[in-house]
Every structure is written in structure tokens, then in C-alpha cells.
Motif scaffolding. Structure first.
Motif, short mmCIF file in Angstrom:
data_model
loop_
_atom_site.label_atom_id
_atom_site.label_comp_id
_atom_site.label_asym_id
_atom_site.label_seq_id
_atom_site.Cartn_x
_atom_site.Cartn_y
_atom_site.Cartn_z
N VAL A 34 0.86 -1.19 0.00
CA VAL A 34 0.00 0.00 0.00
C VAL A 34 0.89 1.23 0.00
O VAL A 34 2.06 1.16 0.38
N ARG A 35 0.34 2.35 -0.41
CA ARG A 35 1.15 3.57 -0.47
C ARG A 35 0.89 4.51 0.70
O ARG A 35 1.65 5.45 0.89
N ALA A 36 -0.19 4.29 1.44
CA ALA A 36 -0.48 5.19 2.56
C ALA A 36 -1.35 4.49 3.59
O ALA A 36 -2.07 3.54 3.27
N LEU A 37 -1.28 5.00 4.82
CA LEU A 37 -2.18 4.54 5.86
C LEU A 37 -2.41 5.67 6.85
O LEU A 37 -1.53 6.50 7.10
N LEU A 38 -3.61 5.72 7.36
CA LEU A 38 -3.99 6.63 8.44
C LEU A 38 -4.60 5.76 9.52
O LEU A 38 -5.58 5.06 9.27
N MET A 39 -4.02 5.78 10.69
CA MET A 39 -4.53 4.95 11.77
C MET A 39 -4.76 5.82 13.00
O MET A 39 -3.90 6.60 13.38
N GLY A 40 -5.93 5.68 13.57
CA GLY A 40 -6.25 6.37 14.81
C GLY A 40 -6.59 5.36 15.88
O GLY A 40 -7.35 4.42 15.64
N ARG A 51 -2.11 8.65 16.76
CA ARG A 51 -2.18 8.56 15.30
C ARG A 51 -0.91 8.00 14.70
O ARG A 51 0.18 8.22 15.22
N LEU A 52 -1.12 7.34 13.58
CA LEU A 52 -0.01 6.88 12.76
C LEU A 52 -0.39 7.21 11.32
O LEU A 52 -1.32 6.63 10.77
N ASP A 53 0.26 8.21 10.75
CA ASP A 53 -0.01 8.66 9.39
C ASP A 53 1.27 8.46 8.58
O ASP A 53 2.28 9.10 8.86
N LEU A 54 1.22 7.56 7.62
CA LEU A 54 2.40 7.26 6.80
C LEU A 54 2.01 7.21 5.33
O LEU A 54 0.91 6.77 4.99
N TRP A 55 2.91 7.65 4.48
CA TRP A 55 2.74 7.48 3.04
C TRP A 55 4.11 7.35 2.42
O TRP A 55 5.10 7.89 2.91
N THR A 56 4.16 6.58 1.35
CA THR A 56 5.43 6.35 0.68
C THR A 56 5.77 7.53 -0.22
O THR A 56 4.89 8.30 -0.61
N LYS A 57 7.03 7.62 -0.55
CA LYS A 57 7.46 8.76 -1.37
C LYS A 57 6.94 8.68 -2.80
O LYS A 57 6.94 9.67 -3.51
N ASP A 58 6.43 7.51 -3.22
CA ASP A 58 5.86 7.43 -4.57
C ASP A 58 4.34 7.65 -4.58
O ASP A 58 3.71 7.55 -5.64
N MET A 59 3.75 8.02 -3.45
CA MET A 59 2.33 8.36 -3.40
C MET A 59 2.15 9.73 -4.06
O MET A 59 2.75 10.72 -3.63
N SER A 60 1.36 9.78 -5.11
CA SER A 60 1.18 11.04 -5.81
C SER A 60 0.20 11.96 -5.08
O SER A 60 -0.58 11.52 -4.24
N ARG A 61 0.26 13.24 -5.41
CA ARG A 61 -0.67 14.21 -4.82
C ARG A 61 -2.11 13.87 -5.17
O ARG A 61 -3.00 13.97 -4.32
N ASP A 62 -2.35 13.46 -6.41
CA ASP A 62 -3.70 13.10 -6.83
C ASP A 62 -4.20 11.87 -6.06
O ASP A 62 -5.36 11.82 -5.65
N GLU A 63 -3.33 10.88 -5.86
CA GLU A 63 -3.71 9.72 -5.06
C GLU A 63 -4.02 10.12 -3.62
O GLU A 63 -4.97 9.61 -3.02
N MET A 64 -3.24 11.05 -3.07
CA MET A 64 -3.46 11.49 -1.69
C MET A 64 -4.81 12.20 -1.56
O MET A 64 -5.53 12.00 -0.57
N LYS A 65 -5.18 13.00 -2.54
CA LYS A 65 -6.48 13.68 -2.51
C LYS A 65 -7.61 12.66 -2.47
O LYS A 65 -8.55 12.77 -1.68
N ILE A 66 -7.52 11.66 -3.34
CA ILE A 66 -8.55 10.61 -3.39
C ILE A 66 -8.55 9.80 -2.11
O ILE A 66 -9.62 9.47 -1.57
N PHE A 67 -7.38 9.49 -1.58
CA PHE A 67 -7.26 8.73 -0.33
C PHE A 67 -7.95 9.47 0.81
O PHE A 67 -8.72 8.88 1.58
N PHE A 68 -7.71 10.77 0.93
CA PHE A 68 -8.36 11.55 1.99
C PHE A 68 -9.87 11.59 1.78
O PHE A 68 -10.64 11.42 2.73
N TYR A 69 -10.30 11.82 0.56
CA TYR A 69 -11.73 11.86 0.25
C TYR A 69 -12.40 10.55 0.65
O TYR A 69 -13.42 10.54 1.35
#
Length: 111
Positions: A34-40, A51-69
């Protein structure tokens, strides 16, 4: 009975995640990258969220927007199930639609 969830994070020399792999022993999830995780996690003693918020350096900005949404939408569903308040969950879903619009994310048809 106990279940185990494992998250392995490979870091570069600057401690930036390069790879995140997770496993869950009660499902078919085995060595899933996986490229990102948000854990509470709720600390009931201190009434605080850990909290544990991690994302890999190859996670794109567009992917991050969709992930948050998608994470916010899931949180609305969880909120409704956990406190049985359809009204406030609906308000949160309205915010998700606003968020998608502002971040220029097309909502999926089932939204």
C-alpha cells in the motif's frame, strides 16, 4: 481468540517510507503493498487519539487527494454506525462532496 494485523514499513536513509506492506491473519490480505495509511487509536485513559499517518514517497498528490476523500467518506459511515446519528453523518457526507469539489475529485456514481 486473537487476530493479528501486521504493518511492515521499509524506510530510506532519511526515515521516509519507501514501502508499506500489510497482512491480516483473518482475511486474504497477505503481503499487500500500500502507499499510505492513516490509523487512529483511542487512548481511553488520557481521552486522546494516538495517530499513525504514513505514506510512501511514490504516493502522488492526486492519489493522496482521493485517499483523503475516501477516508472521510468511510469515517462518515463509521460515525453513523457507531453513534446512530444519521443527521450528523449526512452533514459529514455533504462535507465530503464539498471536499471532492474543492480538490477537483470526481465523485463516484454511488456517492
Amino acid at each position: 481468540m486473537e487476530k493479528e494485523i501486521k504493518i511492515n514499513v521499509s524506510l530510506d536513509d532519511k526515515n521516509v517510507p519507501e514501502k508499506i506492506i500489510w497482512n491480516a491473519d483473518d482475511s486474504n490480505i497477505r503481503d499487500m503493498p500500500v502507499r499510505a495509511l492513516l490509523m487512529g487509536l483511542w487512548d481511553h485513559n488520557n481521552k486522546d487519539t494516538l495517530r499513525l499517518d504514513l505514506w510512501t514517497k511514490d504516493m502522488s498528490r492526486d492519489e493522496m487527494k482521493i485517499f483523503f476523500y475516501e477516508t472521510l467518506k468511510t469515517m462518515a459511515d463509521t460515525l453513523e454506525r457507531s453513534i446512530d446519528d444519521e443527521r450528523i453523518a449526512g452533514d459529514m457526507r455533504d462535507f465530503c462532496a464539498y471536499f471532492a469539489e474543492k480538490m477537483d475529485i470526481a465523485e463516484k456514481p454511488d456517492s
